[in-house]
Structures are given as C-alpha cells and as structure tokens.
Design an enzyme around this catalytic site. Structure first.
Site, mmCIF file in Angstrom:
data_model
loop_
_atom_site.group_PDB
_atom_site.id
_atom_site.type_symbol
_atom_site.label_atom_id
_atom_site.label_comp_id
_atom_site.label_asym_id
_atom_site.label_seq_id
_atom_site.Cartn_x
_atom_site.Cartn_y
_atom_site.Cartn_z
ATOM 1 N N ASN A 84 -39.451 -20.023 0.441
ATOM 2 C CA ASN A 84 -38.858 -20.214 1.761
ATOM 3 C C ASN A 84 -37.812 -21.313 1.639
ATOM 4 O O ASN A 84 -38.138 -22.445 1.286
ATOM 5 C CB ASN A 84 -39.936 -20.620 2.777
ATOM 6 C CG ASN A 84 -39.350 -20.923 4.148
ATOM 7 O OD1 ASN A 84 -38.243 -20.493 4.476
ATOM 8 N ND2 ASN A 84 -40.084 -21.655 4.951
ATOM 9 N N GLY A 112 -39.609 -13.741 9.277
ATOM 10 C CA GLY A 112 -38.860 -12.770 8.485
ATOM 11 C C GLY A 112 -39.367 -11.368 8.732
ATOM 12 O O GLY A 112 -40.570 -11.127 8.652
#
Length: 501
Positions: A114, A40
C-alpha cells in the site's frame, strides 16, 4: 483511466497479513479484505502457505467477486496475506494484481503493498532491471528482494531468516510510501516506511496475529487491536510470536501519516493515532461552522465521508441537519460512457436528490474535498434543478492544490482546480452561492492528534521527502495552468446539458 465524474481522491490499496495455525486463514483474509474494500476496487488477492508451498489466488474485481467458498477451500494454510488494489503506479491489469509472488532457487515469498515509491526509476537503473520486467513499484520491490536472495551465499540461503535478511538490505534503498505485508513459508512480516505515510496496525487473535491497514479489518475477524506499527518498524510473526526491528536509519524516521486518512480514506469506524475517524470528521464540520458561518435552512452532507462533517456543522451552527442526497450503493466506482454528456449522468447514477428536503431551502452542502471540480459542479446543478434556493458549499479539507506522490491518485496539477483558480473563481466555476474550506490549522486540530505527525503536501506543497514536482513559476507549472484552462474550456459546454450550472 480515471472516471471524469469521480472527483474524490483515490487510494492505493488495502493490505492484511494473518498468522493463525489453528484457524481458517484464507477465510479470515477474505473477511479482513472485505472490511478494506473501500481502499481498492480494481483487484483482490489472497496468498497462503502450508509450510511447504505458497498458493496465490488473485483476479480483477471486488473481493466478493474474486472469492467464493469453493475458491477459499482450496487455500489451505496456517498463514497468509491479502490485498485489494486501486492502481496509482502501474496499469489496471491482472498482471499488476497482488499479492506479488516470487520464487528463487530455494525460497518462495509473496508481497502486498500500500503506497507509492518515489525512486522507482533510480532503483530500476541501479539494478539493471529492464523496462517491462516489472509492471508496478510493488513488482519492483519483489524483484529487488528476489535479486538480493539470489545473491546470498548458499550457507545463508539455507537458513530460515532469508526474507528478513533481504528486507534489511533492500528496505533502506526504498523511498516514498510503503506499508508492506509479506510472507514466506513460515512467517508473516509487516513493514511501515520511515514516514508512516500509510497506516498499518497489529491485532491479536486468540491463537494468532493479524496485520491490517485499518482497525475494522481486525474487528471483523475477532482480533483485539494492540497498536499501530511505528514509522520505520518491521515486525516478524511466526510460531515464536511477534518480533520487532528497525531496519531504517534513525535520521529518516519522521512520522507523516497522510492527513486524508482522517478526511476521506479510512472507514469512519477506524481508529488512527488513538482517535476515532468518525469523531474527527464531526469536529471538522464544527470547525467549518466556526470559521465560515452562513444563514441557511438545512445542512446536508455528500455521502459518505461528508455526512459526519455535516452533522458537526449542524451541531455547531444550530441549523437543522437533514438528508438531501440518496446514494446508490450498488454503482461501480467507474462510469463508462461514449460522450461527456453521458458521463455527466454518472453523478445521477451515484447520487439522487430528495426534492422534498431541497425544494425552496437554502442549503449548506458539506463535502470532504474538491479535486477536479467536475463532480461538484454537476452536484450543485442537480441541487438547483431540484429546487434549492441557495447552495452554500463547505469543504472539510483545505483547497487541494498539489499532486500526491505517496499513494493517493489525483493526477497532476493540470487536473487540480484549486491549483489554478482562487476560491472565488472556484465558487463561480462550480455554480455555488458561497464556497469555503476549512484551514489547515483547523483540520489538524480536528483530528485530535496535533503533533503526531502528518503529511499535508497536497494541501500545502510542503513535501516531507524529495519528489519530482514542478515548483511554482517554473515552465512546467505555467504549462500545467494553461493546459488546465484549455481542458475546462473544452469541458464546460457539455458538462451539464440539462442544468443551469
């Protein structure tokens, strides 16, 4: 908005949790997040507790942009969690950066997530959470926990296991993918959903413990890898050590790790299901060579995740392996430009051909996936412009035909080229001489973890849990196919103005 020239799957997040009373926790979190940056790139955050208060620092940007020595020195504490984010649910904004912080009358906690929930609307409706109160499914989980804590009696709230009790009540209500790290003033908690869609592992420091999405995050902080958290497991880490529990009903536990962790998402130096990700990718290339041989002069991979598979293809086929593309390692993930013609140049910003290796040669080009096909089409055109005699594409995953609802952002079926075109039609569309994909059996065998449990719904349409998907033949499905065709017709004339693809 997704980059139209970025055809790779996109992950949700990387998470880390550290309990280390005698070590610089904020700095360790920073290093661990640095190792998870690939998961990310939109935002990064760290939260630490000194036993009395929790301090959170988060911002948009890369880990090295958000934090420096001056920032880290202010984060004093004996435990903490960290997060690096790519948005799949919720907009890309500072408000949705993590860790998420909540404070009730008696307690504080932070959460990093996540994955992606599949029942957010149902949960919000059940708890009367109004639209706008939460910006993401991670925010919703935190809100549910805060509501649960606030509803406890004062006698229970005075105890030190309040967050654990709230989790035991809230977790069974969650559906979808969620690997979580949480912390209150005195403990770090890790949770993996009952399908284990996203990875989470546990490591041991000399004087503490580490939770992380991938094993390289343990390596970088000097932690010894102990094990992966089991699907449906919750671990609580405090001064007494590590305690494990199973808050989910046993019938929900069904290991289904995302198979793209092996194909693309995880770093090649990660270990998953006891297997080296790098070696698994090499085996994918070997399987491709066995299943789809071709006569050629050079095997080359598309950086980065295509390189090990290209190495394997070369080894199994006997065709020399070489470098044909140079990657600009300093380009951002998103390329913003005012026109499609300018956006198409984004491929050249990220990859540039080595003409001496390409010119006059029949190329086997190995990549990990084709999602929308735009990048692949531009890449093939670039290789032809550099003088390639033939371009034979070999893909180390099966055709990507179904959207993911568990944390991988690839859009809906209108954007998936393999959902609406046959392999032969895809070959024509991207401009290759031949195109072949590994089959699902070969991919699973290449992981080295046959029988361990995988989710391959994006490749097969076989979703392990209920999702809001339009079945083949439905009105929504047919409408998606028509929208895809219209989108490609509009895109094609300007996709590669300077090439012949």
């Amino acid at each position: 908005m997704a980059d139209p020239m970025d055809d790779s799957p996109r992950e949700a997040c990387g998470v880390v949790g550290i309990y280390a009373p005698h070590d610089p926790v904020a700095h360790l979190n920073y290093l661990a997040l640095y190792a998870l940056q690939h998961r990310g790139q939109e935002s990064a955050g760290i939260a630490v507790s000194d036993g009395d208060n929790i301090t959170v620092v988060k911002d948009m940007g890369l880990v090295a942009t958000v934090f420096d020595d001056r920032t880290l020195v202010t984060l004093d504490g004996h435990l903490g969690i960290g997060h690096t984010r790519y948005s799949t649910a919720g907009s890309s904004s500072w408000h949705n950066a993590q860790p998420v912080f909540r404070s009730t009358a008696d307690h504080q906690f932070v959460l990093g997530h996540n994955g992606n929930l599949t029942n957010t609307a149902k949960l919000a409706e059940e708890t009367s959470i109004l639209p706008g109160m939460v910006g993401s499914d991670s925010d919703l989980i935190a809100e549910l926990l805060a509501i649960e804590i606030s509803s406890m009696s004062s006698s229970i709230r005075s105890q030190d296991k309040v967050l654990e009790r709230a989790l035991q009540a809230v977790l069974p209500r969650l559906e979808g993918a969620f690997s979580l790290v949480l912390a209150d003033e005195e403990r770090v908690i890790g949770v993996r959903d009952p399908n284990g869609f996203r990875p989470l592992c546990l490591g041991r420091l000399e004087r503490g413990w580490v939770l992380a999405s991938e094993t390289p995050a343990l390596d970088i902080v000097g932690a010894h890898f102990l094990r992966e958290l089991a699907p449906g497991e919750m671990v609580v880490i405090n001064g007494d050590g590590v305690r494990s529990s199973r808050p989910f009903p046993e019938e929900r536990v069904d290991p289904r790790l995302c198979i793209f962790e092996f194909v693309y998402f995880s770093r090649p130096d990660s270990v998953i299901y006891g297997q080296s990700v790098h070696h698994a990718r090499v085996r994918m290339g070997e399987k491709l060579a066995e299943q789809s041989p071709v006569e050629a002069d050079l095997v080359m991979g598309v950086p980065e995740s295509g390189l090990p598979a290209a190495e394997g293809f070369s080894r199994a086929s006997g065709i020399p392996y070489g470098q044909g593309l140079v990657k600009n390692r300093y380009i951002g993930r998103t390329f913003i430009a005012p026109s499609q013609q300018m956006r198409s140049m984004g491929v050249r910003m990220k990859l540039n051909p080595l003409r001496d290796s390409i010119e006059g040669n029949r190329l086997v080009v190995v990549d990990d996936s084709i999602v929308r096909g735009t990048t692949t089409r531009a890449l093939v055109a670039m290789l032809r412009e550099a003088g390639a005699a033939e371009v034979h594409l070999r893909i180390s995953s099966p055709p990507y035909r179904w959207p993911c609802y568990f944390g991988m952002d690839t859009g809906d079926r209108t954007e998936l080229v393999a959902a609406h075109l046959s392999v032969a039609e895809m070959c024509d569309y991207v401009g290759a001489d031949t195109l072949a994909f590994i089959d699902i059996e070969g991919l699973t065998e290449a992981t080295g973890a046959v029988g361990a449990g995988f989710c391959n719904a994006c490749l097969t349409g076989d979703y392990p849990v209920e999702v809001p998907v339009a079945p083949p033949g439905s009105i929504a499905y047919r409408r998606g196919a028509a929208q895809f065709a219209d989108a490609q017709d509009e895109l094609a004339p300007s996709l590669w103005a300077t090439g012949d693809g």
